[in-house]
Design a protein around this motif. Structure first.
Motif, PDB file in Angstrom:
ATOM      1  N   ASP A 105      49.242  44.574  55.223  1.00 61.29           N
ATOM      2  CA  ASP A 105      48.873  43.283  55.809  1.00 61.29           C
ATOM      3  C   ASP A 105      50.074  42.345  55.856  1.00 61.29           C
ATOM      4  OD1 ASP A 105      46.267  44.146  56.097  1.00 61.29           O
ATOM      5  OD2 ASP A 105      45.628  43.355  54.147  1.00 61.29           O
ATOM      6  N   ASP A 106      50.878  42.363  54.799  1.00 60.80           N
ATOM      7  CA  ASP A 106      52.088  41.521  54.818  1.00 60.80           C
ATOM      8  C   ASP A 106      53.058  41.987  55.896  1.00 60.80           C
ATOM      9  OD1 ASP A 106      51.523  39.854  52.399  1.00 60.80           O
ATOM     10  OD2 ASP A 106      51.562  41.801  51.397  1.00 60.80           O
ATOM     11  N   ALA A 107      53.155  43.297  56.073  1.00 52.62           N
ATOM     12  CA  ALA A 107      54.048  43.817  57.105  1.00 52.62           C
ATOM     13  C   ALA A 107      53.549  43.436  58.492  1.00 52.62           C
ATOM     14  CB  ALA A 107      54.159  45.337  56.975  1.00 52.62           C
ATOM     15  N   ARG A 108      52.258  43.430  58.729  1.00 53.85           N
ATOM     16  CA  ARG A 108      51.723  43.032  60.029  1.00 53.85           C
ATOM     17  C   ARG A 108      51.964  41.555  60.294  1.00 53.85           C
ATOM     18  NH1 ARG A 108      45.931  46.176  59.321  1.00 53.85           N
ATOM     19  NH2 ARG A 108      46.681  48.298  59.824  1.00 53.85           N
ATOM     20  N   GLU A 109      51.811  40.727  59.243  1.00 53.21           N
ATOM     21  CA  GLU A 109      52.063  39.295  59.417  1.00 53.21           C
ATOM     22  C   GLU A 109      53.531  39.044  59.752  1.00 53.21           C
ATOM     23  OE1 GLU A 109      51.598  35.113  56.863  1.00 53.21           O
ATOM     24  OE2 GLU A 109      50.939  37.044  56.026  1.00 53.21           O
ATOM     25  N   LEU A 110      54.408  39.758  59.067  1.00 52.85           N
ATOM     26  CA  LEU A 110      55.839  39.602  59.358  1.00 52.85           C
ATOM     27  C   LEU A 110      56.135  40.028  60.790  1.00 52.85           C
ATOM     28  CD1 LEU A 110      58.727  40.715  57.019  1.00 52.85           C
ATOM     29  CD2 LEU A 110      58.762  41.392  59.409  1.00 52.85           C
ATOM     30  N   ARG A 111      55.511  41.103  61.239  1.00 50.03           N
ATOM     31  CA  ARG A 111      55.769  41.591  62.590  1.00 50.03           C
ATOM     32  C   ARG A 111      55.316  40.586  63.640  1.00 50.03           C
ATOM     33  NH1 ARG A 111      52.649  46.959  63.814  1.00 50.03           N
ATOM     34  NH2 ARG A 111      50.948  45.429  63.731  1.00 50.03           N
ATOM     35  N   GLU A 112      54.234  39.891  63.370  1.00 49.96           N
ATOM     36  CA  GLU A 112      53.746  38.909  64.346  1.00 49.96           C
ATOM     37  C   GLU A 112      54.670  37.697  64.428  1.00 49.96           C
ATOM     38  OE1 GLU A 112      49.866  37.995  63.031  1.00 49.96           O
ATOM     39  OE2 GLU A 112      48.978  39.948  63.602  1.00 49.96           O
ATOM     40  N   LYS A 113      55.211  37.270  63.267  1.00 58.92           N
ATOM     41  CA  LYS A 113      56.070  36.085  63.260  1.00 58.92           C
ATOM     42  C   LYS A 113      57.493  36.394  63.703  1.00 58.92           C
ATOM     43  CE  LYS A 113      53.572  33.744  59.512  1.00 58.92           C
ATOM     44  NZ  LYS A 113      53.662  33.198  58.135  1.00 58.92           N
ATOM     45  N   ALA A 114      57.885  37.635  63.621  1.00 58.75           N
ATOM     46  CA  ALA A 114      59.289  37.969  63.892  1.00 58.75           C
ATOM     47  C   ALA A 114      59.633  37.772  65.370  1.00 58.75           C
ATOM     48  CB  ALA A 114      59.557  39.422  63.479  1.00 58.75           C
ATOM     49  N   PHE A 115      58.689  37.843  66.257  1.00 51.50           N
ATOM     50  CA  PHE A 115      59.009  37.730  67.682  1.00 51.50           C
ATOM     51  C   PHE A 115      59.273  36.289  68.111  1.00 51.50           C
ATOM     52  CE2 PHE A 115      57.015  41.909  67.580  1.00 51.50           C
ATOM     53  CZ  PHE A 115      57.861  42.635  68.415  1.00 51.50           C
ATOM     54  N   PHE A 116      58.929  35.327  67.272  1.00 52.77           N
ATOM     55  CA  PHE A 116      59.231  33.936  67.617  1.00 52.77           C
ATOM     56  C   PHE A 116      60.727  33.685  67.447  1.00 52.77           C
ATOM     57  CE2 PHE A 116      54.739  33.749  66.368  1.00 52.77           C
ATOM     58  CZ  PHE A 116      54.191  33.113  67.476  1.00 52.77           C
ATOM     59  N   ALA A 117      61.255  32.901  68.351  1.00 51.88           N
ATOM     60  CA  ALA A 117      62.686  32.620  68.309  1.00 51.88           C
ATOM     61  C   ALA A 117      63.017  31.712  67.135  1.00 51.88           C
ATOM     62  CB  ALA A 117      63.126  31.955  69.621  1.00 51.88           C
ATOM     63  N   PRO A 118      64.295  31.732  66.646  1.00 51.63           N
ATOM     64  CA  PRO A 118      64.688  30.833  65.551  1.00 51.63           C
ATOM     65  C   PRO A 118      64.609  29.371  65.968  1.00 51.63           C
ATOM     66  CG  PRO A 118      66.591  31.954  66.475  1.00 51.63           C
ATOM     67  CD  PRO A 118      65.398  32.603  67.093  1.00 51.63           C
ATOM     68  N   VAL A 119      64.379  28.491  64.994  1.00 51.01           N
ATOM     69  CA  VAL A 119      64.200  27.067  65.280  1.00 51.01           C
ATOM     70  C   VAL A 119      65.541  26.388  65.508  1.00 51.01           C
ATOM     71  CG1 VAL A 119      63.283  24.897  64.367  1.00 51.01           C
ATOM     72  CG2 VAL A 119      62.078  27.057  63.935  1.00 51.01           C
ATOM     73  N   ARG A 120      66.500  26.558  64.575  1.00 54.44           N
ATOM     74  CA  ARG A 120      67.774  25.840  64.674  1.00 54.44           C
ATOM     75  C   ARG A 120      68.967  26.771  64.728  1.00 54.44           C
ATOM     76  NH1 ARG A 120      68.061  21.799  59.744  1.00 54.44           N
ATOM     77  NH2 ARG A 120      70.096  21.438  60.761  1.00 54.44           N
TER      78      ARG A 120
END
Length: 642
Positions: A105-120
């Motif tokens: 579950d932690d790996a799936r959550e990381l995979r979903e957030k990883a596609f967002f671009a960096p903020v700064r």
């Protein structure tokens, strides 16, 4: 008031140049950063506290530095300041502890957030610590993302067990193995930190701190932080470090090693008792003793090991190691180290560690009881050291004659033997009974007890007796005599077991000034038994035979009551049972007659015994004349020989 940060946090490196002992990793990483050839995933592996997570943070800072591509972060831009030692952190650099977030579950959550671009920042960097704790399902969930990540994503896995990272993940990363930090490098690093902290640390305490850290920078700094917290005005002293860390003081190790070298069992077991009485762990003492023996083995093979840095010790301790190694042979040291190492293995889980420690010490003290190769080589080392101390001329010359007491006493009568020879030739006319003449040469075996002594007296005995005592006593010290004393005891056993038992169990070398050897006995009765029981000549002969030394012996009561010293003995003459030589001197062997076998030993000192039995006049004597002259017999009747 906020408490100060721990040393390993206050001095955490911020650039690759500040990371110590990992140049094989930092240099390739700096080259890849400078050349803009950074991979999308890295695997940092190695022991704990050696810089894996710190290097991952430095790599993230360098990737997001405004001056990138650059080998080291500038430390001035917003990203570098956020990721600095005391920075607020960056939202684009995420550290995940896989020990608590390693499920699917932690790996799936990381995979979903990883596609967002960096903020700064330029890159979004995931640092996954303790990566070996990620489950197989979690790794499988990350596999596609690690294999084909978006351009703005970078992964850095840090683990102490890279084999537990599944091969499909490991094969898609650049693997950099970290290593333990060398002791010398850690010692110099700790000295610099103590200077920055304004705390004094003794040079002898540094090796203890490094040893406690076991090559881990974080563990070593934690130990130093503990010592700095408990240091007084004198700073970090050796006594503070050894007591707080539980190591054996050098005084105890020096005492037991010196006692091993001298064969002093009382001192060895006294040290063991002190270890127990002071509440120290016998296992730790055994481990420290094994480490000391290891250092001595290296110093014995490489005398300049402390100076070249092969052994990390202080100056005064290096001198002690060189001195102690010189008192052992290499085979002795190796055998002792093997025995201690085997005993240390047996101690694990033992219910009576003191008993095992005492058994180890007993085995080290008795190489003669070890009939294997190690025991023989250890005894050979002792012989070689004795020859080096005493000198080669005295040692080999004394043992060869089997009948040393007889030959030592023989030269005096042999010198006077030619004088009475004419008087013995008087009975030459007595040549009766032609039949016994062919058998008369048979009495020749009765002459060997005196004839070989008279023949050999002018040459061999004198050189053997000459170099024995006068030249050697001054070359040996009290420590040398104590170190060779077990060899003297062994020599007494082969000469007279009563002397071996009395001296081996009761006598102790108290003093030796080059000419007088002072022996201490626990009671006046034992001292008088030594003086009046004929033991002193046997001991002198054993010392001459074993170490080429023949001093004057002064027997005293060990508690301090002095006894009158016996008169000096020049040579070990009074040996009770001289054995006749096994073979006669003349080449043709003849069967001895009964009269010759029953001859009294007093004939050895008879002037007539020096007469040559091959003389024609002697051969002319009849058997009856010989019996009358040699044995004082009365001939009743003589039967002619058939």
């Amino acid at each position: 008031m906020d408490s100060p940060l721990a040393l390993y946090r206050r001095y955490r490196p911020e650039t690759f140049a500040e990371v110590i002992g990992q140049e094989h990793v930092t240099e390739p990483l700096r080259a890849a950063l400078a050349g803009n050839r950074v991979n999308h995933a890295y695997l940092f592996s190695g022991p704990r506290g050696c810089g894996k997570t710190t290097s991952a943070r430095i790599l993230a800072r360098a990737l997001n530095c405004e001056q990138a591509p650059v080998a080291d972060p500038c430390g001035e831009c917003d990203s570098c300041r956020d990721l600095a030692r005391n920075g607020s952190g960056s939202i684009d650099v995420i550290e995940i502890d896989a020990a608590s977030h390693g499920g699917v579950d932690d790996a799936r959550e990381l995979r979903e957030k990883a596609f967002f671009a960096p903020v700064r920042s330029r890159y979004k960097v995931y640092i996954i610590d303790e990566a070996h704790m990620v489950t197989t399902q979690g790794f499988n969930a990350l596999l596609k993302l690690v294999e084909e990540p978006p351009p703005h994503l970078r992964f850095i896995f840090a683990t102490t067990e890279p084999d537990k990272v599944i091969p499909t993940i490991r094969s898609r990363t650049h693997h950099y193995p970290f290593r333990l930090i060398p002791p010398r490098l850690l010692s110099s690093y700790l000295s610099e930190l103590c200077e920055l902290e304004g705390v004094t640390i003794e040079p002898t305490a540094l090796p203890l701190v490094v040893r406690a850290g076991a090559g881990s920078a974080r563990d070593t700094l934690s130990v130093l932080d503990q010592l700095l917290g408990g240091a007084g005005p004198a700073g970090v002293t050796y006594d503070l470090a050894s007591g707080l860390l539980g190591y054996t003081p050098d005084t105890l190790l020096d005492g037991v090693v010196d006692a091993f070298a001298a064969g002093d069992g009382a001192s060895v077991f006294g040290v063991v008792d002190k270890v127990i009485e002071t509440g120290q762990d016998p296992r730790r003492f055994t481990e420290d003793l094994l480490r000391r023996l290891r250092d001595l083995v290296i110093v014995s093979a490489v005398p300049d090991a402390p100076a070249t840095g092969l052994i990390d010790v202080s100056g005064d301790q290096a001198e002690r190691l060189v001195t102690q190694a010189a008192r052992f042979g290499r085979a002795e040291l190796t055998r002792a180290a093997d025995l201690v190492a085997a005993g240390l293995t047996e101690m694990r889980g033992a219910t009576a560690p003191r008993l095992l420690l005492e058994l180890i010490c007993a085995r080290v003290l008795l190489p003669a009881a070890d009939h294997g190769t190690d025991g023989v080589l250890a005894r050979l080392d002792r012989l070689e050291r004795r020859m080096a101390i005493v000198g080669t001329p005295a040692t080999p010359e004394a043992p060869p004659p089997a009948d040393a007491p007889q030959r030592a006493a023989a030269p005096a009568p042999a010198a006077e033997a030619p004088a009475p020879a004419p008087t013995v030739e008087a009975p030459a006319p007595a040549a009766e009974a032609p039949a016994p003449v062919p058998t008369e040469p048979e009495p020749e075996p009765s002459a060997p007890p005196a004839a070989p002594a008279a023949a050999a007296a002018p040459a061999p005995p004198e050189p053997a007796a000459a170099p024995a005592s006068p030249s050697t006593p001054g070359t040996m010290s009290l420590g040398d005599v104590r170190g060779l004393w077990p060899t003297v005891i062994d020599a007494c056993r082969s000469l007279r077991k009563a002397t071996w038992s009395l001296i081996g169990q009761n006598a102790q070398v108290v003093d030796f000034d080059g000419t007088v050897l002072t022996l201490g006995f626990p009671s006046s009765g034992l001292r008088d038994q030594f003086l009046g029981g004929g033991h002193e000549p046997v001991l002198l002969e054993a010392m001459t035979k074993a170490i080429g030394l023949q001093p004057r012996i002064d027997a005293i009561v060990h508690q301090g009551a002095s006894a009158a010293s016996p008169a000096p003995t020049a040579a070990p003459a009074p040996v009770p049972e001289p054995d006749p030589p096994a073979e006669p001197a003349p080449p043709p062997p003849r069967r001895p007659r009964m009269a010759d076998i029953q001859a009294e030993p007093a004939d050895l000192h008879d002037p007539d015994s020096a007469v040559d039995r091959d003389d024609a006049d002697v051969d002319a004597e009849s058997g009856a004349d010989l019996l009358v002259r040699e044995l004082g017999a009365q001939v009743i009747e003589e039967t002619p020989h058939q």
